[in-house]
Design a protein around this motif. Structure first.
Motif, PDB file in Angstrom:
ATOM      1  N   ASP A 131     -10.853 -20.895   6.496  1.00  0.00           N
ATOM      2  CA  ASP A 131     -10.905 -21.685   7.726  1.00  0.00           C
ATOM      3  C   ASP A 131     -12.217 -21.508   8.474  1.00  0.00           C
ATOM      4  OD1 ASP A 131      -8.734 -23.281   7.874  1.00  0.00           O
ATOM      5  OD2 ASP A 131      -7.558 -21.998   9.197  1.00  0.00           O
ATOM      6  N   THR A 132     -13.171 -20.818   7.885  1.00  0.00           N
ATOM      7  CA  THR A 132     -14.495 -20.646   8.498  1.00  0.00           C
ATOM      8  C   THR A 132     -15.453 -21.575   7.770  1.00  0.00           C
ATOM      9  OG1 THR A 132     -13.961 -18.323   8.950  1.00  0.00           O
ATOM     10  CG2 THR A 132     -16.282 -18.957   9.088  1.00  0.00           C
ATOM     11  N   PRO A 133     -15.728 -22.746   8.351  1.00  0.00           N
ATOM     12  CA  PRO A 133     -16.401 -23.802   7.590  1.00  0.00           C
ATOM     13  C   PRO A 133     -17.904 -23.592   7.425  1.00  0.00           C
ATOM     14  CG  PRO A 133     -16.001 -24.508   9.838  1.00  0.00           C
ATOM     15  CD  PRO A 133     -15.387 -23.143   9.712  1.00  0.00           C
ATOM     16  N   ILE A 134     -18.434 -24.340   6.550  1.00  0.00           N
ATOM     17  CA  ILE A 134     -19.871 -24.521   6.264  1.00  0.00           C
ATOM     18  C   ILE A 134     -20.475 -23.334   5.515  1.00  0.00           C
ATOM     19  CG2 ILE A 134     -22.179 -24.894   7.248  1.00  0.00           C
ATOM     20  CD1 ILE A 134     -20.863 -26.438   9.540  1.00  0.00           C
ATOM     21  N   VAL A 135     -20.293 -22.108   6.005  1.00  0.00           N
ATOM     22  CA  VAL A 135     -21.001 -20.967   5.432  1.00  0.00           C
ATOM     23  C   VAL A 135     -20.336 -20.488   4.143  1.00  0.00           C
ATOM     24  CG1 VAL A 135     -21.948 -20.170   7.612  1.00  0.00           C
ATOM     25  CG2 VAL A 135     -19.669 -19.422   6.937  1.00  0.00           C
ATOM     26  N   ASP A 136     -21.143 -19.878   3.247  1.00  0.00           N
ATOM     27  CA  ASP A 136     -20.613 -19.125   2.117  1.00  0.00           C
ATOM     28  C   ASP A 136     -20.227 -17.742   2.608  1.00  0.00           C
ATOM     29  OD1 ASP A 136     -21.017 -21.208   0.345  1.00  0.00           O
ATOM     30  OD2 ASP A 136     -23.004 -20.497  -0.245  1.00  0.00           O
ATOM     31  N   LYS A 137     -19.241 -17.105   1.913  1.00  0.00           N
ATOM     32  CA  LYS A 137     -18.651 -15.880   2.447  1.00  0.00           C
ATOM     33  C   LYS A 137     -18.335 -14.874   1.344  1.00  0.00           C
ATOM     34  CE  LYS A 137     -16.479 -19.169   3.574  1.00  0.00           C
ATOM     35  NZ  LYS A 137     -16.032 -20.492   3.992  1.00  0.00           N
ATOM     36  N   GLY A 138     -18.072 -13.660   1.785  1.00  0.00           N
ATOM     37  CA  GLY A 138     -17.573 -12.609   0.914  1.00  0.00           C
ATOM     38  C   GLY A 138     -17.039 -11.499   1.793  1.00  0.00           C
ATOM     39  N   CYS A 139     -16.461 -10.458   1.172  1.00  0.00           N
ATOM     40  CA  CYS A 139     -15.933  -9.348   1.982  1.00  0.00           C
ATOM     41  C   CYS A 139     -16.013  -8.044   1.182  1.00  0.00           C
ATOM     42  CB  CYS A 139     -14.501  -9.624   2.427  1.00  0.00           C
ATOM     43  SG  CYS A 139     -13.299  -9.807   1.094  1.00  0.00           S
ATOM     44  N   TYR A 140     -15.986  -6.931   1.929  1.00  0.00           N
ATOM     45  CA  TYR A 140     -16.029  -5.601   1.319  1.00  0.00           C
ATOM     46  C   TYR A 140     -14.661  -4.930   1.461  1.00  0.00           C
ATOM     47  CZ  TYR A 140     -20.940  -6.497   2.583  1.00  0.00           C
ATOM     48  OH  TYR A 140     -22.177  -7.068   2.772  1.00  0.00           O
ATOM     49  N   LEU A 141     -14.258  -4.232   0.412  1.00  0.00           N
ATOM     50  CA  LEU A 141     -12.965  -3.539   0.394  1.00  0.00           C
ATOM     51  C   LEU A 141     -13.073  -2.179   1.082  1.00  0.00           C
ATOM     52  CD1 LEU A 141     -10.056  -3.066  -0.659  1.00  0.00           C
ATOM     53  CD2 LEU A 141     -11.107  -2.142  -2.742  1.00  0.00           C
ATOM     54  N   LEU A 142     -12.199  -1.927   2.071  1.00  0.00           N
ATOM     55  CA  LEU A 142     -12.122  -0.605   2.699  1.00  0.00           C
ATOM     56  C   LEU A 142     -11.491   0.371   1.718  1.00  0.00           C
ATOM     57  CD1 LEU A 142     -10.985  -1.562   6.302  1.00  0.00           C
ATOM     58  CD2 LEU A 142     -13.041  -0.266   5.721  1.00  0.00           C
ATOM     59  N   ILE A 143     -12.213   1.450   1.375  1.00  0.00           N
ATOM     60  CA  ILE A 143     -11.748   2.328   0.312  1.00  0.00           C
ATOM     61  C   ILE A 143     -11.934   3.812   0.649  1.00  0.00           C
ATOM     62  CG2 ILE A 143     -13.960   2.384  -0.917  1.00  0.00           C
ATOM     63  CD1 ILE A 143     -10.557   1.849  -2.627  1.00  0.00           C
ATOM     64  N   GLY A 144     -12.666   4.139   1.702  1.00  0.00           N
ATOM     65  CA  GLY A 144     -13.040   5.531   1.967  1.00  0.00           C
ATOM     66  C   GLY A 144     -11.928   6.427   2.466  1.00  0.00           C
ATOM     67  N   ASN A 145     -10.765   5.830   2.782  1.00  0.00           N
ATOM     68  CA  ASN A 145      -9.623   6.628   3.236  1.00  0.00           C
ATOM     69  C   ASN A 145      -8.349   6.242   2.487  1.00  0.00           C
ATOM     70  OD1 ASN A 145     -10.577   8.249   5.824  1.00  0.00           O
ATOM     71  ND2 ASN A 145     -11.562   6.234   5.885  1.00  0.00           N
ATOM     72  N   ASN A 146      -8.500   5.621   1.335  1.00  0.00           N
ATOM     73  CA  ASN A 146      -7.351   5.242   0.512  1.00  0.00           C
ATOM     74  C   ASN A 146      -6.728   6.508  -0.089  1.00  0.00           C
ATOM     75  OD1 ASN A 146      -6.001   4.524  -2.122  1.00  0.00           O
ATOM     76  ND2 ASN A 146      -6.434   2.468  -1.324  1.00  0.00           N
ATOM     77  N   GLU A 147      -5.445   6.727   0.188  1.00  0.00           N
ATOM     78  CA  GLU A 147      -4.829   8.004  -0.176  1.00  0.00           C
ATOM     79  C   GLU A 147      -4.607   8.138  -1.681  1.00  0.00           C
ATOM     80  OE1 GLU A 147      -1.586   9.077   2.400  1.00  0.00           O
ATOM     81  OE2 GLU A 147      -2.687   8.404   4.166  1.00  0.00           O
ATOM     82  N   ILE A 148      -4.424   7.037  -2.384  1.00  0.00           N
ATOM     83  CA  ILE A 148      -4.322   7.141  -3.850  1.00  0.00           C
ATOM     84  C   ILE A 148      -5.666   7.595  -4.423  1.00  0.00           C
ATOM     85  CG2 ILE A 148      -4.005   5.819  -5.976  1.00  0.00           C
ATOM     86  CD1 ILE A 148      -1.970   4.107  -4.479  1.00  0.00           C
ATOM     87  N   VAL A 149      -6.727   7.027  -3.900  1.00  0.00           N
ATOM     88  CA  VAL A 149      -8.070   7.423  -4.350  1.00  0.00           C
ATOM     89  C   VAL A 149      -8.329   8.888  -4.008  1.00  0.00           C
ATOM     90  CG1 VAL A 149     -10.537   7.045  -3.950  1.00  0.00           C
ATOM     91  CG2 VAL A 149      -9.002   5.093  -4.274  1.00  0.00           C
TER      92      VAL A 149
END
Length: 546
Positions: A131-149
């Motif tokens: 729903d955020t038009p016009i721009v290309d996008k991406g995202c980063y996964l939060l992982i530094g406090n994942n308890e399985i990791v």
């Protein structure tokens, strides 16, 4: 087809520094020449590649939490009325989804990256990115406090943790790895924080922030991710935190990493009364270590809302300010805190923060390794970038602004002693070419043949703040989307994701953990690729190093 005729082209990737030449577009790409089509006479204008924001918070549960907590912002926010070319939206310090796309594009930015997404809320994030038009996008996964990791790091099972991390990246349909206050957010679930890089995270014997940071930086390299570990260091915002930042950078020697919103990690002093800049020492280290890139996280005076997974910091900020505070726990993965905030020019701490962001941008010698951000909305809203550009390009204007700061601040910063002024080409590097390179997006940040036809054209203006605030034209994937500062056409943009290699058998390990610890079923956890609008799966590298 499109020909942009006679503009001054600034394209640092190809060594073009205000060279008058035509730029041609066909099928959404830059090409050498076109036989016909529309012609834009760019005489007296400057032609740049579209902006790339490497670190912003514009979609998902956290920014929605912030929007809900500041309804008063709607009173002062710009309202975007519906037109034939756009939907309605609201601006302000945390704009609505539609407004976010329109406002970025109206400023000349065409690619943006949401900086913090847990898998559990990734579906929501992707719906908002759509729903955020016009721009290309991406995202980063939060992982530094994942308890399985962290459990696997405690067991020193590095082979399995690499497969788990790769699986989680694909499950979230993310582009890279993000670590926020590694170990500290997990400790916050017990009302604690980590105190040093080498002390165990509460509940563990061998897992320390240092171990999390080095393991994730190595995994990002082993998986061949196009962007290295995106790191929000420990001790954000605290007096004296520069020492932790320097220790962190030393840990990363021999590995690539990107340091997020470095301004918030470059402070000296023993307490708030002795708070001062340590930007020169941070910049000196960064200058000598090309394995590192950073974004500024610059601060601008005025209202905003702070949004971060760094729960313990947000609680402290609430205690310091007495403002509204919201906190979320996201099961085994991360947390989130929200505190509305006002950066005040007469505040010693805020004035030092304002100076530190500019100092870092001016003291890091290589513009290819530090990028313009405000950590939107934490240091200020993204649509205020033109204000920072003017401060970087005009030393006399900076000196005028320094006169408004409390006199005791001037003894705690080095900004008054810096005469450097950015050139327009250097601005293109820190806003477009540099972040594109750090993200591994070879088709962004330049105007060479084969590049995405993301182009911005400004009327040449001696006031860079005014020039960057209102482009004459913005072209996205070959379509003219902004003309005379107004949205003329809405396109949807793409989403970039990566699929690092992993052992499919890792699901046999993960499934019972989910059934035991999570409130969602394993089958409903991953984001389906079909949910991502115009997904582009970017290649990863060759895989684990020998």
């Amino acid at each position: 087809m499109l020909r942009i005729k006679g503009g001054k082209v600034y394209d640092p990737v190809h060594g073009l520094d205000g060279v008058c030449r035509d730029v041609c577009v066909a099928d959404g790409r830059i090409v050498e020449d076109v036989p016909g089509g529309r012609v834009i006479d760019a005489t007296g204008m400057v032609v740049l590649p579209g902006g790339v924001d490497i670190h912003t918070h514009i979609a998902g549960a956290a920014i929605n939490f912030a929007r809900e907590m500041i309804p008063e912002d709607h009173r002062r926010a710009v309202a975007l009325a519906r037109t034939p070319a756009r939907r309605a939206g609201i601006g302000g310090v945390a704009p609505s989804t539609f407004a976010t796309g329109y406002m970025y594009a109206s400023m000349g930015w065409t690619t943006i990256f949401e900086a913090a997404v847990p898998v559990l809320t990734a579906k929501h994030t992707h719906e908002e990115l759509r729903d955020t038009p016009i721009v290309d996008k991406g995202c980063y996964l939060l992982i530094g406090n994942n308890e399985i990791v962290m459990d696997l790091l405690e067991a020193e099972d590095y082979e399995r943790v690499r497969h788990v991390v790769a699986w989680l990246v694909w499950a979230a349909k993310a582009y890279g790895l993000k670590a926020v206050n590694p170990g500290g957010v997990a400790a916050w679930k017990w009302g604690q924080n980590v105190q040093g890089l080498f002390e165990p995270v509460p509940g563990y014997q061998r897992v320390t922030p240092a171990r999390i940071i080095t393991a994730l930086a190595q995994i990002a390299e082993d998986l061949g991710l196009p962007h290295p570990l995106h790191l929000h260091c420990n001790q954000l915002g605290l007096p004296g935190n520069f020492a932790t930042t320097l220790e962190t950078m030393k840990l990363l020697e021999g590995r690539r990493a990107h340091l997020a919103h470095l301004q918030f990690h470059a402070y000296g002093g023993d307490d708030w009364s002795t708070f001062r800049s340590e930007a020169p020492r941070i910049a000196e280290y960064l200058n000598d270590h090309p394995n590192l890139t950073a974004d500024a996280g610059a601060v601008l005076f005025g209202d905003t809302v702070t949004v971060t997974a760094d729960g313990p910091w947000q609680y402290l900020l609430y205690q310091l300010t007495g403002h509204k505070w919201g906190n979320m726990d996201i099961e085994n993965e991360t947390g989130c805190g929200i505190v509305p905030y006002v950066y005040r020019e007469r505040s010693l701490v805020n004035a030092v923060q304002w100076a530190v962001g500019l100092e870092l941008l001016l003291l890091v010698q290589d513009p290819w390794r530090i990028f313009l951000t405000t950590d939107h909305p934490n240091g200020g809203a993204f649509w205020r970038y033109p204000e920072i550009i003017r401060l970087l390009m005009d030393a006399d204007y900076r000196r005028e602004r320094l006169k408004a700061l409390p006199s005791k601040v001037l003894k705690r910063i080095v900004l008054p002693d810096i005469d450097r002024e950015y050139t327009l080409s250097e601005i293109v590097v820190i806003t477009s070419a540099g972040p594109a390179r750090a993200l591994g997006l070879s088709q962004k940040g330049h105007l060479g043949a084969g590049a995405d036809a993301d182009i911005v054209i400004y009327d040449e203006d001696p006031d860079p703040g005014r020039m960057f605030a209102r482009p004459r034209y913005v072209i996205k994937a070959g379509e003219v989307v902004v003309e005379d500062g107004e949205i003329r056409k809405t396109v949807l943009g793409r989403e970039f994701v990566v699929r690092p290699a992993y052992d499919e058998g890792i699901e046999t390990f993960l499934r019972p953990l989910f059934e035991h610890y999570y409130t969602v079923s394993f089958a409903n956890y991953p984001v389906e690729l079909e949910r991502i609008h115009s997904a582009e799966v970017r290649p990863c590298g060759a895989g684990p190093r020998s």
